[in-house]
Design a protein around this motif. Structure first.
Motif, PDB file in Angstrom:
ATOM      1  N   ASP A   2     -20.056 -56.347 -38.491  1.00  0.00           N
ATOM      2  CA  ASP A   2     -18.908 -55.700 -37.835  1.00  0.00           C
ATOM      3  C   ASP A   2     -18.257 -56.610 -36.802  1.00  0.00           C
ATOM      4  N   LEU A   3     -18.053 -57.880 -37.111  1.00  0.00           N
ATOM      5  CA  LEU A   3     -17.509 -58.809 -36.112  1.00  0.00           C
ATOM      6  C   LEU A   3     -16.146 -58.360 -35.601  1.00  0.00           C
ATOM      7  N   ALA A   4     -15.240 -58.087 -36.519  1.00  0.00           N
ATOM      8  CA  ALA A   4     -13.882 -57.725 -36.098  1.00  0.00           C
ATOM      9  C   ALA A   4     -13.885 -56.409 -35.326  1.00  0.00           C
ATOM     10  N   ARG A   5     -14.758 -55.505 -35.730  1.00  0.00           N
ATOM     11  CA  ARG A   5     -14.792 -54.199 -35.080  1.00  0.00           C
ATOM     12  C   ARG A   5     -15.146 -54.316 -33.597  1.00  0.00           C
ATOM     13  N   HIS A   6     -16.181 -55.080 -33.310  1.00  0.00           N
ATOM     14  CA  HIS A   6     -16.587 -55.179 -31.909  1.00  0.00           C
ATOM     15  C   HIS A   6     -15.600 -56.036 -31.115  1.00  0.00           C
ATOM     16  N   TRP A   7     -15.043 -57.037 -31.741  1.00  0.00           N
ATOM     17  CA  TRP A   7     -14.031 -57.881 -31.095  1.00  0.00           C
ATOM     18  C   TRP A   7     -12.812 -57.041 -30.696  1.00  0.00           C
ATOM     19  N   ARG A   8     -12.427 -56.152 -31.605  1.00  0.00           N
ATOM     20  CA  ARG A   8     -11.257 -55.293 -31.394  1.00  0.00           C
ATOM     21  C   ARG A   8     -11.438 -54.393 -30.171  1.00  0.00           C
ATOM     22  N   LEU A   9     -12.681 -54.033 -29.883  1.00  0.00           N
ATOM     23  CA  LEU A   9     -12.951 -53.034 -28.839  1.00  0.00           C
ATOM     24  C   LEU A   9     -13.286 -53.658 -27.488  1.00  0.00           C
ATOM     25  N   LYS A  10     -13.171 -54.981 -27.372  1.00  0.00           N
ATOM     26  CA  LYS A  10     -13.731 -55.624 -26.179  1.00  0.00           C
ATOM     27  C   LYS A  10     -13.012 -55.239 -24.899  1.00  0.00           C
ATOM     28  N   ASP A  11     -11.703 -54.991 -24.955  1.00  0.00           N
ATOM     29  CA  ASP A  11     -11.006 -54.602 -23.716  1.00  0.00           C
ATOM     30  C   ASP A  11     -11.580 -53.296 -23.168  1.00  0.00           C
ATOM     31  N   GLN A  12     -11.891 -52.397 -24.085  1.00  0.00           N
ATOM     32  CA  GLN A  12     -12.485 -51.120 -23.665  1.00  0.00           C
ATOM     33  C   GLN A  12     -13.915 -51.318 -23.200  1.00  0.00           C
ATOM     34  N   ARG A  13     -14.660 -52.087 -23.962  1.00  0.00           N
ATOM     35  CA  ARG A  13     -16.089 -52.229 -23.671  1.00  0.00           C
ATOM     36  C   ARG A  13     -16.336 -53.021 -22.396  1.00  0.00           C
TER      37      ARG A  13
END
Lengths: 133, 383, 357
Positions: A2-13
Motif C-alpha cells: 500500500d505504498l501510494a495509499r500511505h503516501w497519500r495520507l501523510k498530511d493527515q497522519r
C-alpha cells in the motif's frame, strides 16, 4: 504494501490536516469532500492543533494482523479542542493511568511496519499532555 | 409492491466446521430450506457473505452456490454489508419478490471464518470499519465496541455486571437450540470470571466467530398455494445507514441507523415497538444489544441495560431477545447471521421454537447490523 | 586561523531535546549477564518504546526546537538528521521528519528544502550542525535544522549493552542577531581510526575495547577541544560549561580533567549516567540540558566524538533571548526525569532481541 495509499495520507497522519468548510466553517478530521452540515463541496485544508480530551479508550491484546508486535496497546477516541473526534492509539502511558476526560496531545509515532523489509507507516497517536517547561 | 412471505427455512449448526467448505455449508442450508418450502426450483439466489474473498479466496459466490445447489442458470449474486450481509441479502430477496420480478427467491447467508489464523480473521473483521482511520490504528472490531461500552458505562454510571444478563439470557436460550455453537447456560460467576478481550468487553460480552449457513425461501404471499399454513409474512423491510467510522458520528452512543431503519419498519408494518413479541437483536457485543434496544424504541435512552437486569428480555419477558441464543450463543458467522435471525423469527412465529417458544408470538423483528451499526437492516415478520 | 567560522554571524535560534521514557538499570543488565563485580559504567539507560525510532524521536525534538525558535517550518532550508540507527538503510529519515514538522510537502512547494541523513558514528549530529552553520553562514539559507538522534544497540552481554541508550536533540541555526546562543567558531579533527564500527547488514557493532579510549576518544576529543581553545585564545576558565561526548560517565570526566575543566563545568551537561550513551545525540543532548539553565553571557564548549574517528568542537555564547525561549518546550531535565523502569525481559522485547520468526 500500500505504498501510494500511505503516501497519500501523510498530511493527515503527520500533521492532522483535515478540512474546514469555506461556506459554514465546520471543521473536519479526517478531511471530508462534502460538508455534513451544509452539503457544500467547497472545503479547504485545515491543520488541527492536536490537543483534546479523551472520550473513551480500551486495550487491544488480540490484535489485527500487522499490529501483533505492539500488544498490548491502548486505543482511544479523542475529542479535539476544535470539535471533531479522532480515533488513535494512546501512547507513553500505562493503561492504569488512562482516564476518560484526560487532556491529551498529538505525537507522531510508528503505526505499523510491513514486515522487516516493507515500508514503515508513521502517524498520529496521542499521549497525556506533557508539561515539561 | 406485492406482499412477500417466507415459505421455507434451513440452517446448519454454527461451529468450527473443519470438515466442510463454504459451498457445502451453503448447499446444506439451501437444500433444507427448499425441502421445507417444498419447492424444487427458484428464480434467483441472493447470498449474504462478508469475507469469502479475504478468508477463503473465493468471490463470485452467486454463481458458485447456485451451481452447487443445482440451480445453474438462475440469477445469483453475493450481497455484502459487513456483519449485516445476511440481513441485506434478505432485503435484496424481498425486493425481488415485492417488485413482482420473481415468484420464488432463495436468500442464503454463508460464512467461513475459521479458515485462517485469528489475527488474520481479526484484521478481516476490522474491514467492517474505516480502513484509513480506524483499522490502521490497530483498532479491532472488538475494540470499537469496547470504546462505546466504556463511554456508555461512564455516561450512565454502570459496571460490567450490569450487562451480564444479556449473555446469561442468550446462553440459556441456546441450550435448547440444536444449531447453536455454545448450547450451555452460564452463570453470573462465569460472566464475572470471563477473560477480558478489550476492556470492559470480556469473552462473555462477545459473540464467538463460527462457520455456518442459513437459508430462506421467499414467495409472493398471494401465490402460496399449498405452503400457506406454515408461511410467515414479511410485514416490513427497511435499511438505513450511519457514518461508518465512530468518530464521524454526531453522537457515538446513539445507533442512528438502528433508529431510522426501525422507525421505517414500524411504519411499514403498522405496529408500535410495544407490539413486537420478540426481537432477534444483533447482539455481537452486549453493548450493541443495549444500544439497539434503545435506538429501536424498546428501552429509554440510558436504560437499555436495565431491561435485561429486570428480566424483561427472557422468553417470558416483555421484550424477548436472542430467543434461540442470539449471536452470543448461537454463534456469529458474520455474513450468515442476518439469515439465521430471520430463520429463528420464522421458527417462533410458526410455533416451532420448542422449549424456547415465545407464547402467543405473532409479530417478530430481526435486525442485522453491519459494522458498529453503520448499516441496519430491520425486518418485521407476522404470522 | 584554522578555526572554522562563516563570514556571516550565526547562532542557535532554537533547540529541542528528546529522551524516550523507558529505563533499564545497569544492575539489571549485570544480573542477567554477570559482571556486576567489575562495577557498572552508568546507573541506567534510556530505552525507546515499541512505537519509537530515530525518526519519531527526531520529530519530537524538532517540534520542540521549532517551538523555541518561533519560526515557521517552511522558513527552514535544511533538515538534516545525524544517526547510526536510521530505520531504513536506504530512504532518508530526514524527509519524514521534514514533512512531519511541516517543512516539506504539498504546502511547501514554494520553499526549497535540503534534507539528508548523516552518518559518522556518534558525531553524525554535530557534523550536520557544522553543515547547518556553513549553510546559514554562507547566506544560502536563513535557517537550517541539524538533529543528532539514536536508538543505539549493543550486543547482548557485551560491555556496550550497559550504555547503548536512546535520545538526542535538534538545533535550528539562524542569523546571530536572532540567536539564543551565537557561534564563535568550531574546530574539527578526524583520522582513520577503527575503534568501533558496524559492517553493512550487521545488527550489532564491534569495538576495540581499550583501543576505543586513548587513540580514539581521547586523542580526538582533546585535539579538537584544544585546537578550538588555542585558536580562539580561550582557557577552560573562559567557559561556563563544557559538554563532551559521553559514551559513559568516566570518559568525559577524564577528558575534562585533562583539559583543565572543573567537575562543576561539565556536570550539567553530563547525562550519560541517567540515560546512557545516546550516540549521535549524546553531546547535543548534553548541550540542550546546559542551554536549559545557562545565563546570558555564558560561554559553552561543545565537543563531540564519533568513532572512526573524529571530533567537532564548538564555542557558543548565550544571549538574553534564551530567557523567553527556553520555556516554550519541555526541558531536557524533564525528559530525563520522566522514567518507567523495565526489566531485562521487557527490554529484550522492546529492543527486538527476541527471536520471533
Amino acid at each position: 504494501m500500500d505504498l501510494a495509499r500511505h503516501w497519500r495520507l501523510k498530511d493527515q497522519r503527520y500533521r492532522l490536516e483535515g478540512t474546514v468548510c469555506a461556506e459554514c466553517g465546520a471543521k473536519f478530521f479526517p478531511p471530508r469532500q462534502v460538508c455534513t452540515e451544509c452539503k457544500s463541496t467547497n472545503l479547504k485544508p485545515h491543520e488541527f492543533a492536536g490537543r483534546g480530551e479523551l472520550y473513551s479508550f480500551t486495550t487491544v491484546s488480540a490484535p489485527p494482523s500487522g499490529h501483533e508486535e505492539f500488544v498490548p496497546y491502548i486505543v482511544g477516541m479523542v475529542k479535539l479542542d476544535e470539535g471533531p473526534l479522532v480515533e488513535a492509539q494512546i501512547t507513553d502511558v500505562n493503561p492504569a493511568d488512562v482516564k476518560i476526560g484526560q487532556r491529551v496531545e498529538m505525537v507522531t509515532r510508528k503505526l505499523r511496519a510491513y514486515g522487516d523489509d516493507g515500508v514503515i507507516v508513521y502517524g498520529y497517536k496521542f499521549r497525556p499532555i506533557v508539561n515539561g517547561s | 409492491m406485492q406482499s412477500v412471505s417466507v415459505v421455507g427455512i434451513g440452517q446448519t449448526k454454527v461451529k468450527e466446521h473443519w470438515d466442510r467448505s463454504l459451498r457445502e455449508l451453503a448447499v446444506q442450508a439451501i437444500l433444507g430450506a427448499m425441502q421445507d418450502a417444498r419447492v424444487d426450483h427458484a428464480d434467483a439466489l441472493y447470498v449474504g457473505n462478508m469475507l469469502s474473498g479475504e478468508l477463503t479466496a473465493q468471490e463470485n459466490l452467486g454463481a458458485l452456490i447456485a451451481d452447487a445447489v443445482g440451480l445453474r442458470g438462475i440469477e445469483a449474486l453475493k450481497v455484502e454489508a459487513a456483519c449485516g450481509s445476511g440481513g441485506a441479502a434478505l432485503r435484496a430477496g424481498y425486493l425481488a419478490i415485492a417488485s413482482g420480478e420473481y415468484d420464488v427467491v432463495i436468500v442464503a447467508g454463508a460464512e467461513k471464518l475459521t479458515e485462517s489464523s485469528n489475527c488474520y480473521a481479526t484484521a478481516s473483521l476490522a474491514m467492517a470499519a474505516d480502513a484509513d482511520y480506524e483499522a490502521i490504528h490497530g483498532i479491532s472490531f472488538v475494540a470499537l465496541n469496547a470504546l462505546l461500552m466504556r463511554r456508555y458505562m461512564h455516561e450512565y454510571d454502570l459496571v460490567p455486571e450490569d450487562f451480564a444478563a444479556f449473555s446469561i439470557n442468550a446462553h440459556a436460550n441456546a441450550a435448547h437450540n440444536p444449531y447453536a455453537m455454545f448450547p450451555a447456560p452460564i452463570t453470573l460467576a462465569q460472566y464475572q470470571r470471563a477473560r477480558p478481550v478489550s476492556e470492559p468487553i470480556s469473552v462473555m460480552d462477545s459473540a464467538p466467530m463460527g462457520d455456518g449457513a442459513a437459508a430462506l425461501v421467499l414467495m409472493p404471499t398471494e401465490r402460496l398455494n399449498g405452503n400457506r399454513n406454515r408461511a410467515v409474512k414479511i410485514a416490513a423491510s427497511a435499511v438505513a445507514t450511519d457514518a461508518l467510522a465512530l468518530h464521524a458520528r454526531r453522537d457515538p452512543l446513539w445507533f442512528g441507523a438502528v433508529e431510522l431503519s426501525a422507525k421505517k419498519a414500524y411504519a411499514q408494518a403498522g405496529v408500535t415497538p410495544q407490539e413486537i413479541d420478540l426481537f432477534e437483536v444483533h447482539d455481537a457485543f452486549s453493548i450493541m444489544s443495549v444500544m439497539s434496544l434503545e435506538a429501536a424504541g424498546l428501552a429509554e435512552r440510558g436504560r437499555g441495560a436495565y431491561l435485561a437486569r429486570e428480566g424483561e428480555i427472557g422468553i417470558q419477558g416483555r421484550v424477548p431477545i436472542s430467543t434461540m441464543g442470539g449471536l452470543k450463543a448461537r454463534g456469529h458467522p458474520v455474513g450468515a447471521t442476518g439469515v439465521y435471525q430471520a430463520v429463528e423469527v420464522v421458527q417462533q412465529l410458526r410455533g416451532e421454537a420448542g422449549k424456547n417458544q415465545v407464547p402467543n408470538a405473532h409479530i417478530g423483528m430481526a435486525q442485522s447490523l453491519g459494522g458498529v451499526a453503520a448499516n441496519a437492516v430491520t425486518h418485521i415478520f407476522v404470522n | 586561523m584554522s578555526v572554522m567560522k562563516p563570514k556571516r554571524d550565526v547562532g542557535i535560534i532554537g533547540y529541542g531535546a528528546y529522551v524516550p521514557r523507558f529505563r533499564i538499570r545497569a544492575e539489571e543488565i549485570a544480573r542477567v549477564w554477570g559482571g556486576a563485580d567489575e562495577g557498572v559504567p552508568i546507573e541506567e539507560k534510556a530505552v525507546p518504546g515499541l512505537d519509537e525510532d530515530t525518526v519519531t524521536m527526531s520529530i519530537e525534538a524538532a517540534r520542540n526546537a521549532l517551538a523555541r525558535a518561533g519560526i515557521q517550518p517552511k522558513q527552514l532550508r535544511a533538515v538534516w538528521v545525524g544517526s547510526e540507527s536510521h530505520p531504513y538503510a536506504v530512504k532518508p529519515s530526514s524527509t519524514i521528519v521534514a514533512e512531519a514538522i511541516g517543512a516539506a510537502g504539498r504546502a511547501n512547494h514554494d520553499s526549497p528544502l535540503l534534507a539528508a541523513d548523516w552518518e559518522f558514528a556518534c558525531k553524525a549530529g554535530t557534523e550536520a550542525l557544522q553543515a547547518a552553520i556553513a549553510l546559514v553562514g554562507s547566506g544560502m539559507a536563513d535557517y537550517a535544522m541539524a538533529i543528532g538522534m539514536d536508538t543505539a544497540q549493543g550486543r547482548p552481554g557485551d560491555a556496550l549493552e550497559y550504555t547503548a541508550g536512546a535520545g538526542g536533540a535538534a538545533y535550528i541555526v539562524g542569523p546571530a542577531e536572532n540567536s539564543l546562543a551565537y557561534f564563535e567558531g568550531s574546530y574539527s579533527y578526524v583520522t582513520d581510526t577503527p575503534d568501533f564500527f558496524r559492517r553493512e547488514h550487521q545488527h550489532y557493532p564491534q569495538h576495540g575495547n581499550r583501543f576505543t579510549g586513548e587513540p580514539a576518544y581521547f586523542d580526538h576529543t582533546l585535539h579538537a577541544a584544544r585546537g578550538l581553545m588555542d585558536e580562539l585564545g580561550y582557557q577552560p576558565s573562559d567557559f561556563a560549561y563544557a559538554i563532551f561526548h559521553q559514551p559513559n560517565v568516566k570518559f568525559p570526566q577524564t577528558a575534562a580533567r585533562k583539559l583543565g575543566f572543573a567537575p562543576e563545568q561539565i556536570a550539567p551537561g553530563l547525562l550519560a549516567g541517567k540515560i546512557g550513551n545516546t550516540y549521535s545525540g549524546a553531546a547535543m543532548l548534553g548541550a540542550t540540558a546546559v542551554l536549559d539553565i545557562a545565563k546570558p553571557g555564558d560561554r559553552i564548549l561543545l565537543c563531540s566524538f564519533g568513532s572512526g574517528a573524529g571530533s567537532d568542537a564548538f564555542s557558543w555564547v548565550v544571549t538574553d533571548k534564551i530567557l523567553e525561549r527556553r520555556g516554550r518546550a519541555p526541558k531536557t531535565a524533564w525528559y530525563v526525569a520522566r522514567r518507567e523502569v523495565i526489566d531485562y525481559a521487557l527490554y529484550a522485547r522492546y529492543r527486538g532481541k527476541l527471536v520471533m520468526n
